[in-house]
Scaffold this active site. Structure first.
Site, PDB file in Angstrom:
ATOM      1  N   GLY A 113       0.818  -1.203   0.000  1.00 34.13           N
ATOM      2  CA  GLY A 113       0.000   0.000   0.000  1.00 34.13           C
ATOM      3  C   GLY A 113       0.850   1.250   0.000  1.00 34.13           C
ATOM      4  N   SER A 114       0.327   2.319   0.590  1.00 32.38           N
ATOM      5  CA  SER A 114       1.013   3.604   0.534  1.00 32.38           C
ATOM      6  C   SER A 114       2.004   3.755   1.689  1.00 32.38           C
ATOM      7  CB  SER A 114       0.001   4.742   0.620  1.00 32.38           C
ATOM      8  OG  SER A 114      -0.516   4.792   1.941  1.00 32.38           O
ATOM      9  N   PRO A 115       3.031   4.620   1.500  1.00 34.36           N
ATOM     10  CA  PRO A 115       3.988   4.851   2.590  1.00 34.36           C
ATOM     11  C   PRO A 115       3.323   5.389   3.857  1.00 34.36           C
ATOM     12  CG  PRO A 115       4.865   5.700   0.525  1.00 34.36           C
ATOM     13  CD  PRO A 115       3.456   5.269   0.250  1.00 34.36           C
ATOM     14  N   GLY A 150       1.893   2.560   5.550  1.00 37.74           N
ATOM     15  CA  GLY A 150       3.034   1.718   5.903  1.00 37.74           C
ATOM     16  C   GLY A 150       3.618   2.110   7.251  1.00 37.74           C
ATOM     17  N   GLU A 180       5.526  -3.330   1.111  1.00 32.79           N
ATOM     18  CA  GLU A 180       5.655  -3.129  -0.325  1.00 32.79           C
ATOM     19  C   GLU A 180       4.944  -1.815  -0.633  1.00 32.79           C
ATOM     20  OE1 GLU A 180       6.731  -5.405  -2.963  1.00 32.79           O
ATOM     21  OE2 GLU A 180       7.746  -6.654  -1.465  1.00 32.79           O
ATOM     22  N   CYS A 186       2.042   0.171  -8.560  1.00 27.57           N
ATOM     23  CA  CYS A 186       3.272   0.617  -7.908  1.00 27.57           C
ATOM     24  C   CYS A 186       4.465   0.553  -8.841  1.00 27.57           C
ATOM     25  CB  CYS A 186       3.536  -0.231  -6.676  1.00 27.57           C
ATOM     26  SG  CYS A 186       3.499  -1.996  -7.017  1.00 27.57           S
TER      27      CYS A 186
END
Lengths: 479, 490
Positions: free
Chosen positions: A185-187, A190, A207, A246
């Site tokens: 997913g997104s930072p 994350g 990831e 991504c």
């Protein structure tokens, strides 16, 4: 929900997931699930994302079938302990590293490849012998429902569970103790996942994403190579879920003097692949939802950005469609050049000299992939040693995803940890070291009371100076 | 004079930021990536240890009353070996690894390239203050990173010696030591690192990982746990006892993450085991172990008080069968053995990290596996047995960082085995090539050519393309031929 997780823990504790035959049976059942429900999968992907069956097969169904088949054929090899060398000093001894399942794992998947990103990690977790809770994204609701309904029909319910829901369910899950969390997913999210994992010392694989650049240096080679370059760029931008991937190409870097050639080639290719205009658009996914649609439209709102559009730009809010759009040199400080685009907008940044692309890329955080279209071997070496990314792919886009022997993961802001092929098995395993020793011979100098002789003995032993040791023992060396 | 003033200045968030900025500039300039640079740093470290052995031994004596042999062997000799191994193998470790490619991406070639992560932070512990500081640093240097080392303030003599020696022998534009305690560590943890390696306890481990989460920094946590020793009957009891003693009191007096924490044996065997311990302990440390020069002391009064609390708990103090003497002024506690302390006592519920060894008895040896698995996963687990089936069961059932059969702690010296924990005992591993790997990013590289561009990859999508794609991804040549001929279904 806590009850389900308690059941997963109980199943793991009782050894329900340990045997190779259980793991194989689950993997085979997963293969059956995919084979027997291909049409429903295509339908769900069409509903959630407008994906065509070819794209769905290429990026989801086919990838998964390949992954399960590969894992089934290698599982026995992966599970076997690996011997480690032992120096003579330890004789007699045997050393090995044995992979063991971590326990109860939590997998969060994303909405853009709702099957691949849910089931590929699941394949890894099962092959490594864990029990699993899968939390698919609710932003792809038809796919999520499919998984919730169908997985229990094929897989062992006591060991593999799927839970539906949104961010609130995700938050609740993160409060609990897991033996591993795998997140795609997104930072931003994350960080939240890792912070929650820290409370329980749970290892994580993240990831994430980033702005994946493509360096274009092959336009002045031959016309056919230039054409193939254009096809691979277009295929790598709008092919995977319409840029919502991504590893999709985020922006291009090209020399100033070749910019117009590039744009012309891209336009031709886009028209051929997807249609002349927004009304006749086909073979391309749509934007997943209103929120993402608005986000993308807002990227174009800045007048300086809007001015840089050289192709496309039309949007259809009702159908959640934005046509393939190319921009030429939007301002570098605009949002479109600082955020991950994750959509069908392709900025082209021009440089005086293509070698400047290395500095440009390094001014941004490490992406998941760097694509470079070039035949200059020196330039390739420079790209490899002077930039950092999860992966580097030369002269193509997207296909590294199909390579099971390459680790797939990020570095820096694009994440850490990796999977695919054996790396999936490893990421869900603990590699336990084992040393077997015999009772004889005994080495007296190991034990106190300490003397100078014992000190010298051990020093020589640590240097593996076997000759020196013999001399010492025979009295020819003094301590 | 000027350096004294500098040292007294507070190391705060701004100082930490400056340090990271300087190291990042050095890293970006490519200094640490260069093979020659890595070699010279490792050689400098070897020289540093060769030329300063007495000072190192003295510092360890100051901090821990560590016997000279333990300092020379477990700290200095092990480090030198680690350095030499890295020097010997580094070139090989740095080489890209070829990866196989499949039909799906034909024609192509692939490899995995190791690259440094960047600027890394190593936080070490007080019990092996030299080894646990420099061993990770060896890995970080070999992998080409810039490094900040934060040694533990609980072993201050070693920490300041390290700061002095590293500044004198190594490249300070790329490798720095920051001394200090909680405020300095907190300032460091606020910064963005490319990797953090922490050796210590679970409480701080959680704080380190939470701080790392803010920057998405990957971490290696080398923590601890209660390392059990299962002792079966029908073995060479003397050898087993001696090996347990060497791993317990011979390793910094039980203050080591892989020291045997407690013993599990059968009710029938316990008496023999205790007798064997009494005999060997006296042989090693004499009748007055408090006066033996071959035992480290307890590191400080906090830990001393903590250990006494474990020992003096009501239901525990009556279970002492050997030892129990203490010398507060010298921070010494004699090797102490306890028999059958209650499961809910303090001593059985926290990592002991000291010279107390409880023995728990059970009916059958097989019962020990469940007992161990009922607790959190330890860093190491040991078993003494000659029974092949039991060995197999032990290896299969017990989850720990590492296992040793018929010995204790020696797997630490084995660079071909990954050294690390699982669950509460930590995440990640190092030693040997694993150190190099842990401080590297393994970058996947795929080389493709322009030949063989299959139109079936591109839209417009048709059924024919779908057929071909299925066959191609399915990987069988026959399937592909059939699809090309139009003989398979879409």
């Amino acid at each position: 929900m806590e009850k389900s997780i308690a059941e997963l823990r109980e199943t793991f504790k009782n050894g329900g997931t340990k045997s190779i035959s259980w793991r194989k049976s689950q993997l085979k059942a997963l293969l059956q699930l995919i084979n027997q429900n291909e049409d429903s999968i295509f339908k769900a992907l069409d509903q959630d994302l407008g994906k065509s069956p070819v794209e769905s097969y290429r990026d989801e169904v086919g990838v998964l079938k390949k992954s399960v088949t590969y894992t089934l054929s290698c599982l026995e090899k992966w599970v076997a302990p690996k011997k480690a060398e032992v120096p003579l000093l330890f004789f007699p001894a045997k050393a090995e590293v044995m992979p063991q399942p971590l326990g109860v794992v939590l997998i969060f998947s994303s909405w853009n490849f709702p099957f691949t990103l849910a089931l590929d990690p699941l394949i890894g977790a099962i092959s490594a012998g864990n029990t699993v809770l899968l939390k698919p994204s609710d932003l792809a609701p038809a796919c999520m429902s499919f998984l919730v309904e169908t997985i229990p029909k094929y897989l062992d319910n006591k060991a593999i569970k799927v839970v539906a829901g949104g961010a609130d369910i995700g938050e609740r899950l993160l409060q609990l103790k897991w033996d591993k969390i795998f997140f795609t997913g997104s930072p931003r999210v994350g960080r939240l996942v890792m912070a929650a994992a820290a409370k329980h010392l749970t290892p994580v694989t993240l990831e994430l994403g980033g702005k994946c650049p493509a360096i274009v240096d092959t336009l002045s080679t031959t016309p056919s190579k230039a054409k193939v370059t254009a096809k691979r760029i277009v295929g790598g931008k709008w092919g995977p879920c319409n840029g919502q991937a991504c590893i999709a190409i985020d922006y291009l870097l090209v020399e100033e003097k070749l910019a117009s050639t590039l744009i012309e080639l891209l336009k031709k290719t886009i028209k051929r692949f997807y249609g002349e205009n927004i009304k006749s658009l086909k073979s391309i996914s749509r934007i997943v939802n209103e929120h993402q649609f608005q986000r993308l439209v807002n990227l174009l709102k800045d007048p300086n950005v809007a001015d840089s559009i050289v192709y496309g730009g039309s949007v259809d809010e009702e159908k959640l469609v934005i046509e393939p759009t190319i921009l030429l040199d939007p301002p570098l400080d605009s949002e479109i050049m600082s955020e991950e685009i994750f959509g069908p907008l392709l900025p082209i940044i021009t440089l005086k000299n293509i070698e400047e692309s290395i500095n440009f890329i390094n001014s941004k955080s490490n992406p998941l992939v760097i694509y470079a279209f070039t035949e200059d071997e020196t330039f390739k070496k420079r790209i490899l040693s002077e930039t950092s990314s999860g992966t580097v792919t030369f002269n193509d886009s997207m296909v590294q995803f199909l390579c099971d022997s390459l680790p797939f993961g990020g570095v820096g802001q694009s994440g850490f940890g990796r999977y695919h092929g054996k790396y999936s098995f490893d990421t869900f395993s603990h590699e336990k070291s084992i040393l077997h020793r015999g009772f004889y011979p005994e080495i007296e100098p190991r034990y106190p009371p300490w003397t100078d002789f014992k000190l010298l003995f051990i020093k020589l032993a640590y240097e593996f100076d076997y000759f020196g040791l013999i001399l010492l023992l025979l009295g020819f060396k003094s301590s | 004079m000027a350096s004294e003033v500098e040292k007294k200045a507070v190391f705060d968030i701004d100082s930490a930021k400056e340090v990271v900025q300087e190291l990042r500039a050095s890293f970006v300039a490519g200094k640490t990536k260069d093979y020659e640079w890595r070699r010279t740093q490792l050689k400098a470290m070897l020289k540093m240890m060769d030329e300063n052995e007495p000072q190192i031994v003295a510092a360890l004596r100051d901090d821990l009353s560590k016997p000279e042999l333990e300092s020379s062997i477990y700290e200095i000799a092990m480090l030198k070996n680690s350095c030499k191994l890295a020097l010997k193998k580094m070139k090989h470790w740095m080489m890209p690894e070829k990866a196989k490619t499949s039909l799906a991406t034909f024609p192509s070639s692939a490899e995995i390239v190791s690259e440094p992560l960047g600027v890394v932070l190593v936080i070490s512990a007080w019990n092996y203050p030299l080894l646990l500081s420099l061993d990770p640093v060896i890995g970080a240097i070999a992998a080409g990173n810039a490094i900040v080392l934060k040694p533990s303030e609980i072993s201050p003599a070693t920490a300041s010696l390290l700061a002095k020696l590293v500044a004198n022998y190594m490249d300070s534009s790329c490798i720095k030591v920051v001394e200090g305690a909680v405020p300095e560590t907190t300032a460091l943890l606020e910064q963005k690192w490319d990797k953090i390696m922490y050796t210590g306890n679970g409480r701080i481990g959680r704080i380190v990982m939470a701080a790392a989460a803010k920057h998405l920094t990957p971490v290696v946590l080398e923590l601890g746990g209660k390392c059990p020793v299962i002792v079966d009957s029908g073995i060479n009891l003397q050898v087993a006892t001696r090996r347990i003693i060497a791993g317990k009191w011979g390793c910094n007096n039980g203050q080591a993450c892989i020291s045997p924490d407690y013993i599990i044996t059968t009710k029938d065997y316990a008496v023999e085991l205790v007798d064997s311990f009494k005999c060997e302990l006296e042989r090693f440390y004499g009748k007055n172990p408090l006066e033996s020069k071959d035992l480290s002391r307890v590191v400080n009064s906090n830990h001393f008080a903590r250990l006494l609390k474990l020992l003096d708990e009501d239901k525990v103090s009556s279970k002492i069968v050997y030892g129990g003497e203490r010398d507060k002024s010298n921070l010494k506690i004699a090797p102490t053995i306890l028999l059958d302390v209650p499961q809910d006592s303090l001593i059985m519920n926290e990592e002991i990290f000291g010279p107390l060894l409880p023995i728990i008895t059970i009916d059958k040896v097989e019962d020990s596996f469940d007992l161990i698995n009922s607790g959190t996963k330890p860093l190491a687990a040991y078993m003494f047995t000659n029974n092949k089936k039991l060995k197999e069961k032990f290896v299969e059932k017990v989850s720990a960082g590492g296992l040793v059969i018929n010995d204790t702690t020696v797997h630490l010296a084995e660079p071909t085995l990954p050294f690390g924990g699982v669950g509460d005992s930590g995440m990640g591993a190092y030693h040997g090539k694993f150190s190099f790997d842990t401080f590297s990013h393994k970058k996947a590289v795929l080389y493709r050519s322009f030949a063989g561009d299959a139109p079936l990859r591109y839209p417009p999508y048709t059924n024919g393309k779908l057929r071909l794609l299925k066959a191609l991804l399915g990987g069988s040549i026959l399937g592909i031929i059939r699809a090309l001929m139009g003989w398979s279904k879409a």
